[in-house]
Scaffold this active site. Structure first.
Site, PDB file in Angstrom:
ATOM      1  N   LYS A 151       0.839  -1.196   0.000  1.00 43.56           N
ATOM      2  CA  LYS A 151       0.000   0.000   0.000  1.00 43.56           C
ATOM      3  C   LYS A 151       0.877   1.251   0.000  1.00 43.56           C
ATOM      4  O   LYS A 151       1.975   1.258   0.571  1.00 43.56           O
ATOM      5  CB  LYS A 151      -0.894  -0.046   1.242  1.00 43.56           C
ATOM      6  CG  LYS A 151      -1.993   1.008   1.317  1.00 43.56           C
ATOM      7  CD  LYS A 151      -2.821   0.756   2.570  1.00 43.56           C
ATOM      8  CE  LYS A 151      -3.927   1.779   2.750  1.00 43.56           C
ATOM      9  NZ  LYS A 151      -4.730   1.472   3.964  1.00 43.56           N
ATOM     10  N   SER A 226      -9.512   1.450   2.941  1.00 42.61           N
ATOM     11  CA  SER A 226      -8.560   2.286   2.240  1.00 42.61           C
ATOM     12  C   SER A 226      -7.478   1.508   1.475  1.00 42.61           C
ATOM     13  O   SER A 226      -6.778   2.087   0.639  1.00 42.61           O
ATOM     14  CB  SER A 226      -7.875   3.236   3.234  1.00 42.61           C
ATOM     15  OG  SER A 226      -7.143   2.539   4.219  1.00 42.61           O
ATOM     16  N   SER A 227      -7.347   0.204   1.734  1.00 44.18           N
ATOM     17  CA  SER A 227      -6.349  -0.596   1.011  1.00 44.18           C
ATOM     18  C   SER A 227      -6.936  -1.094  -0.310  1.00 44.18           C
ATOM     19  O   SER A 227      -6.793  -2.263  -0.678  1.00 44.18           O
ATOM     20  CB  SER A 227      -5.885  -1.777   1.870  1.00 44.18           C
ATOM     21  OG  SER A 227      -5.439  -1.352   3.136  1.00 44.18           O
ATOM     22  N   ILE A 247      -7.777   0.568   9.629  1.00 39.68           N
ATOM     23  CA  ILE A 247      -8.371   1.334  10.730  1.00 39.68           C
ATOM     24  C   ILE A 247      -9.855   1.486  10.410  1.00 39.68           C
ATOM     25  O   ILE A 247     -10.249   2.337   9.620  1.00 39.68           O
ATOM     26  CB  ILE A 247      -7.673   2.691  10.945  1.00 39.68           C
ATOM     27  CG1 ILE A 247      -8.385   3.476  12.053  1.00 39.68           C
ATOM     28  CG2 ILE A 247      -7.593   3.499   9.663  1.00 39.68           C
ATOM     29  CD1 ILE A 247      -7.638   4.709  12.512  1.00 39.68           C
ATOM     30  N   GLY A 248     -10.650   0.612  10.951  1.00 41.91           N
ATOM     31  CA  GLY A 248     -12.085   0.650  10.693  1.00 41.91           C
ATOM     32  C   GLY A 248     -12.554  -0.293   9.612  1.00 41.91           C
ATOM     33  O   GLY A 248     -13.732  -0.297   9.259  1.00 41.91           O
ATOM     34  N   GLY A 249     -11.626  -1.096   9.055  1.00 43.10           N
ATOM     35  CA  GLY A 249     -12.019  -2.054   8.014  1.00 43.10           C
ATOM     36  C   GLY A 249     -11.239  -1.906   6.731  1.00 43.10           C
ATOM     37  O   GLY A 249     -11.617  -2.466   5.696  1.00 43.10           O
ATOM     38  N   SER A 250     -10.129  -1.162   6.762  1.00 45.35           N
ATOM     39  CA  SER A 250      -9.424  -0.772   5.535  1.00 45.35           C
ATOM     40  C   SER A 250      -8.742  -1.919   4.800  1.00 45.35           C
ATOM     41  O   SER A 250      -8.397  -1.773   3.623  1.00 45.35           O
ATOM     42  CB  SER A 250      -8.377   0.299   5.864  1.00 45.35           C
ATOM     43  OG  SER A 250      -8.990   1.429   6.423  1.00 45.35           O
TER      44      SER A 250
END
Length: 586
Positions: A151, A226-227, A247-250
């Site tokens: 990433k 985000s990934s 962070i939160g499901g990324s």
């Protein structure tokens, strides 16, 4: 009297002069501000263009190298190499059946071609061509000769880790991040950086520097984030193994959207040194790096490779706990908690069906399934999740976004943050009767007040963790089967829908290892059920229905969870789910 008249005339002239001078100063000041804005806009465009030029040049040079290699190595069996799992590939590399060069150029070619449609890459790591020349002679490491994608926010020497914001460009890393160093030590070859959303705190994958990444199963859908660059590239077959952050499901959301496996370890199990967040210091909702791959065995192999003495030496803050293969390979029956809907966000039909079908398969395999509902979810999402991430009232995030335009994927989310806190609170009160979830989440973006309130916030997180573990113990479960957001959204909905994150952010707050496994595809029946579900619920329920519509044929996934520091047990559960669903398809 004449003296008085003369004085008044002079005073009038002085006032006129002062007025003229003041007006001139205002005009000059306005011109200065305007010139500065124009210059800043011009500088921003130039900065973005330099980043794009670097990406395009790296892709061009990599493509040239691939063409040259293929001309002199026409016997390379690219399709056979792409068909190997990571376990099979590492075995063939060690035994000399395939060469690191053939593998590297095969995946480089696949990545370059995929990127033309998916826009998943922020740049080829041209240093990987030099690393390739030295890796072949050593045959060392668990990942010997394996090309690995990373990433964009992972530190790689002489490359930016922008997090998708212009203000972070032209600040190349001075050294590799710890995990990149460990990958290289294990014989892997990091070869490409992948895309992410502007400022990371969004589960879409678009920014004003590199653009929108799309889904490999449907180019009219987002890859998630985000990934998202990792999810898109791996889901499309351009990488066997990649590193993301969560962070939160990324990690888990793009894995769900793109039909691959993703794993979020306990924060602190893997080193985060050299991994750039959008801002540092936030401790309520913990971020962590983790692997993404085509199958669970690849995730386990990556964890085994990373949890080594070299990482423990580079980052002494990480507990020196090697990967426990005995737990991962265990076959004892499990007692599994399960949940079909968290009661906060209504799941899509395919999300709920995925849980029901996997539950039935697990029961047939001899495991025990018991209902499990985490406590106080309607409180946890806004008060511990959103208020924790935005404890400063979104000030630091907005500071990062001052330079350059706001990306469309973030616009709906961020524009509310520009409102004064008092106005956000007032709007939250006004809309509460109609949209209680929207009201609570908007109010939570105002953050906390004093330092003492930050301490209370941390204490509330600690209390919730203990409360949830107590419920876990009361139910006497080993692991948890949980829904994950899906299927892949239509464009520009992620920034408008915060509620679905309740299915993933929960395990960042709890700091539990959690992974995603694809188990099915969206069916015509799922789509029909979605259409017939009507317009019940609040604004976000209706918006969620629009976001997931048109998903027939897209991947469906489930989430597997264990208690903190039980990564091997979580992966073992994921492997069980993967095997059972694959056998069921045959």
């Amino acid at each position: 009297m004449e003296h008085v008249k003369q004085f008044l005339n002079e005073l009038e002239m002085d006032n006129r002069t002062a007025t003229m001078l003041t007006g001139a100063a205002c005009i000059v000041g306005a011109l200065v501000v305007l010139v500065r804005k124009v210059n800043n806009h011009h500088e921003t465009r130039e900065t973005i263009q330099r980043a794009r030029d670097r990406r395009d040049e790296s892709l061009r040079r990599a493509e040239q190298a691939v063409v040259q290699y293929k001309m002199s190595h026409q016997a390379t069996q690219s399709s056979a190499i792409l068909g190997l799992s990571l376990s099979e590939l590492t075995k063939q590399l060690r035994e000399g059946w395939v060469t690191p060069e053939d593998v590297f150029y095969t995946y480089m070619e696949k990545t370059i071609n995929l990127n033309k449609n998916l826009n998943c890459c922020t740049g080829i790591l041209l240093e990987s061509f030099d690393q390739l020349k030295t890796v072949g002679s050593k045959k060392e490491g668990l990942l010997y000769g394996v090309p690995v994608s990373i990433k964009e926010n992972f530190g790689y020497k002489n490359h930016d880790s922008s997090c998708g914001v212009v203000v972070n460009l032209d600040q190349p890393a001075e050294m590799d991040s710890v995990l990149v160093e460990v990958l290289k030590k294990q014989g892997a070859i990091p070869f490409v950086k992948t895309n992410l959303p502007q400022a990371l705190l969004n589960y879409d994958c678009s920014n004003t520097i590199y653009g929108q990444t799309v889904n490999p199963y449907n180019l009219q859908k987002t890859s998630g984030g985000s990934s998202g660059g990792e999810g898109s590239l791996i889901g499309g077959g351009g990488s066997l193994l990649g590193l993301g952050s969560d962070i939160g499901g990324s990690i888990r959301i793009p894995a769900s959207f793109c039909g691959c496996c993703g794993f979020k370890p306990t924060a602190g199990r893997l080193s985060s040194r050299g991994l750039s967040p959008i801002y540092r210091g936030q401790k309520c909702v913990l971020s962590t790096p983790g692997p993404m791959a085509k199958d669970v065995d690849s995730l386990a192999l990556c964890m085994q490779a990373l949890l080594c003495d070299h990482m423990f030496a580079l980052d002494p803050t990480i507990p020196p706990i090697p990967f426990n293969m005995e737990i991962y390979q265990s076959s004892k029956p499990l007692r599994i908690g399960y949940l079909e809907s968290d009661g906060y966000q209504t799941p899509s039909p395919s999300m709920a069906r995925g849980i029901r079908e996997v539950k039935a398969l697990l029961e047939q395999a001899g495991h025990t399934l018991v209902p499990f509902i985490p406590p106080r979810l309607s409180y946890v999402m806004p008060e511990l999740g959103v208020r924790g991430v935005f404890a400063d009232g979104t000030a630091t995030l907005l500071e990062k976004l001052k330079v350059g335009p706001i990306d469309p994927c973030l616009r709906a989310q961020v524009y509310l943050y520009y409102l004064p806190k008092w106005l956000r609170k007032a709007i939250a009160i006004f809309i509460k009767p109609l949209c209680p979830r929207v009201s609570a989440l908007l109010n939570a973006t105002t953050g906390v007040g004093a330092v003492s309130d930050v301490w209370k916030q941390h204490a509330a997180v600690e209390d919730f963790i203990q409360e949830t573990i107590a419920e876990w113990r009361r139910c006497s479960i080993d692991v948890l089967l949980y829904p994950v957001i899906g299927p892949a959204f239509n464009f520009h909905y992620c920034g408008r829908l915060m509620c679905p994150l309740s299915y993933t952010v929960l395990f960042n707050i709890l700091n539990c290892p959690a992974g995603v496994v694809p188990v099915s595809k969206v069916t015509a029946a799922d789509e029909q059920e979605l259409k017939q579900s009507g317009t019940q619920g609040d604004y976000w329920d209706r918006l969620f229905k629009q976001a997931v519509s048109g998903g027939e044929g897209l991947p469906v996934a489930v989430q597997c969870v264990a208690l903190p520091w039980h990564e091997e047990l979580c992966l073992r559960f994921m492997k069980e789910v993967e095997q059972l669903t694959q056998q069921n398809r045959k």
